[in-house]
Design a protein around this motif. Structure first.
Motif, mmCIF file in Angstrom:
data_model
loop_
_atom_site.group_PDB
_atom_site.id
_atom_site.type_symbol
_atom_site.label_atom_id
_atom_site.label_comp_id
_atom_site.label_asym_id
_atom_site.label_seq_id
_atom_site.Cartn_x
_atom_site.Cartn_y
_atom_site.Cartn_z
ATOM 1 N N ASN A 234 -0.616 -24.180 19.229
ATOM 2 C CA ASN A 234 -0.946 -23.148 20.214
ATOM 3 C C ASN A 234 -2.230 -22.372 19.940
ATOM 4 N N GLY A 235 -2.846 -22.602 18.799
ATOM 5 C CA GLY A 235 -4.041 -21.849 18.453
ATOM 6 C C GLY A 235 -3.701 -20.626 17.616
ATOM 7 N N ALA A 236 -4.716 -19.837 17.341
ATOM 8 C CA ALA A 236 -4.549 -18.669 16.472
ATOM 9 C C ALA A 236 -3.568 -17.662 17.079
ATOM 10 N N ILE A 237 -2.860 -16.956 16.225
ATOM 11 C CA ILE A 237 -1.956 -15.897 16.675
ATOM 12 C C ILE A 237 -2.800 -14.758 17.241
ATOM 13 N N PRO A 238 -2.533 -14.333 18.475
ATOM 14 C CA PRO A 238 -3.359 -13.287 19.102
ATOM 15 C C PRO A 238 -3.264 -11.950 18.373
ATOM 16 N N ASP A 239 -4.264 -11.113 18.559
ATOM 17 C CA ASP A 239 -4.240 -9.769 17.998
ATOM 18 C C ASP A 239 -3.049 -8.990 18.538
ATOM 19 N N LYS A 240 -2.454 -8.202 17.668
ATOM 20 C CA LYS A 240 -1.356 -7.288 18.030
ATOM 21 C C LYS A 240 -0.137 -8.010 18.612
ATOM 22 N N ALA A 241 0.060 -9.265 18.247
ATOM 23 C CA ALA A 241 1.152 -10.045 18.818
ATOM 24 C C ALA A 241 2.505 -9.628 18.244
ATOM 25 N N CYS A 242 3.553 -10.019 18.956
ATOM 26 C CA CYS A 242 4.907 -9.977 18.416
ATOM 27 C C CYS A 242 5.294 -11.415 18.082
ATOM 28 N N ILE A 243 5.653 -11.647 16.822
ATOM 29 C CA ILE A 243 6.051 -12.977 16.363
ATOM 30 C C ILE A 243 7.573 -13.026 16.384
ATOM 31 N N ALA A 244 8.135 -13.844 17.269
ATOM 32 C CA ALA A 244 9.578 -13.846 17.488
ATOM 33 C C ALA A 244 10.215 -15.146 17.018
ATOM 34 N N MET A 245 11.290 -15.030 16.261
ATOM 35 C CA MET A 245 12.075 -16.177 15.815
ATOM 36 C C MET A 245 13.116 -16.538 16.868
ATOM 37 N N HIS A 246 13.057 -17.777 17.354
ATOM 38 C CA HIS A 246 14.097 -18.298 18.250
ATOM 39 C C HIS A 246 14.971 -19.251 17.448
ATOM 40 N N SER A 247 16.169 -18.777 17.098
ATOM 41 C CA SER A 247 17.082 -19.598 16.302
ATOM 42 C C SER A 247 18.255 -20.124 17.109
ATOM 43 N N LEU B 37 1.935 -13.459 7.592
ATOM 44 C CA LEU B 37 1.612 -12.680 8.783
ATOM 45 C C LEU B 37 0.877 -11.394 8.427
ATOM 46 N N LEU B 38 1.289 -10.752 7.343
ATOM 47 C CA LEU B 38 0.648 -9.512 6.918
ATOM 48 C C LEU B 38 -0.797 -9.744 6.479
ATOM 49 N N GLU B 39 -1.028 -10.842 5.806
ATOM 50 C CA GLU B 39 -2.347 -11.101 5.228
ATOM 51 C C GLU B 39 -3.320 -11.758 6.202
ATOM 52 N N GLU B 40 -2.808 -12.535 7.151
ATOM 53 C CA GLU B 40 -3.690 -13.367 7.958
ATOM 54 C C GLU B 40 -3.710 -13.005 9.446
ATOM 55 N N THR B 41 -2.887 -12.028 9.870
ATOM 56 C CA THR B 41 -2.853 -11.676 11.294
ATOM 57 C C THR B 41 -2.852 -10.154 11.460
ATOM 58 N N THR B 42 -3.059 -9.736 12.692
ATOM 59 C CA THR B 42 -2.942 -8.311 13.027
ATOM 60 C C THR B 42 -1.667 -8.057 13.821
#
Length: 273
Positions: A152-165, A198-203
């Motif tokens: 999908n490409g880079a994680i966008p700025d200020k995104a919410c990263i959601a786990m779908h289990s 996520l903390l080190e590589e994304t916003t």
């Protein structure tokens, strides 16, 4: 003025207001039919549908501590008083809810201090449902994040990263909590190494899960909570509807509660797709 007089006066005002709003609604509908209907700006920007990502808040919803997260007592009813009103007693961390930074830090931001700009954010859905079906203790790992980025490409700025289990479908079953004979819980969550990535590589502004906790069920130390929340980011737990939205491209609208000093609280959350 006597009590019955007050009640009758209130009822008369309510009926008058009801007639007013009915007439106003009819005029509005006529105006819409007579011209072009206004489209909400967010939808006009390219979103074609809105999905509810929220479980209903009720005493039956499973909780981390095993006791009802909300109680509702009706203090006034329409038959006797001319209006309905309930008193609510709510655990902040029940059903679909926010974890504010203050939840796992001594002096982090309370829920009312989360910036509004962090509550309307790009949604990235990390799908681990297949491996979670095989292992209730499955976790989002750095490899899962790398796979999402590859697709999908880079994680966008200020995104919410959601786990779908897939756990959102289990709320009516004991499997949602997954307590074993020793009282250990079993459900998916975020691995600390994925959290650190996520903390080190994304916003990213938020992470979300469709389970009871950002950390997986058997976690002995809540490592993800303690790593994520004190940085000023927030979490969402018991998210619903992740099977309805794409892996990338949706916008999440987080209706966070606004009570002063809160460590979190139930939220109404929507995804615009």
């Amino acid at each position: 003025m006597c009590d019955i007089c007050v009640i009758n006066s209130v009822k008369e005002r309510m009926l008058s207001r009801r007639d007013f709003f009915r007439k106003t609604a009819a005029l509005g509908a006529a105006a819409t039919l007579g011209g072009m209907a206004a489209t909400p700006p967010a939808l006009a920007a390219g979103h074609g549908g809105v999905f509810d990502m929220t479980h209903k808040l009720s005493p039956e919803f499973p909780t981390f501590f095993g006791v009802p997260g909300i109680s509702m007592e009706q203090q006034f009813n329409f038959a006797e008083h001319g209006f309905n009103l309930m008193n609510l007693s709510i655990n902040e961390h029940t059903a679909t809810h926010i974890d504010a930074p203050l939840h796992f830090s001594a002096d982090g931001a309370s829920v009312d201090e989360i910036p509004v700009s962090d509550l309307v954010v790009p949604l990235c859905v990390i799908d681990i449902a297949a491996k979670a079906a095989e292992d209730a203790d499955a976790q989002v790992t750095p490899d899962d994040l790398k796979s999402w980025i590859s697709d999908n490409g880079a994680i966008p700025d200020k995104a919410c990263i959601a786990m779908h289990s897939g756990w959102a479908a289990k709320t009516a079953s004991p499997d949602y909590v997954g307590n074993d004979a020793d009282g250990v819980k079993h459900f998916p969550g975020f691995h600390i190494e994925a959290t650190q990535m996520l903390l080190e590589e994304t916003t990213a502004a938020a992470m979300a899960v469709d389970t009871l906790s950002l950390d997986h069920g058997p976690s002995p130390d809540f490592a993800t909570h303690y790593a994520w929340l004190p940085t000023g980011r927030y979490g969402i737990e018991n998210l619903a509807g992740l099977d309805q939205v794409p892996a990338a491209g949706a916008t999440l609208v987080v209706g966070a509660p606004n009570h002063a000093g809160g460590t979190g609280g139930p939220a109404r959350i929507f995804a615009m797709v």
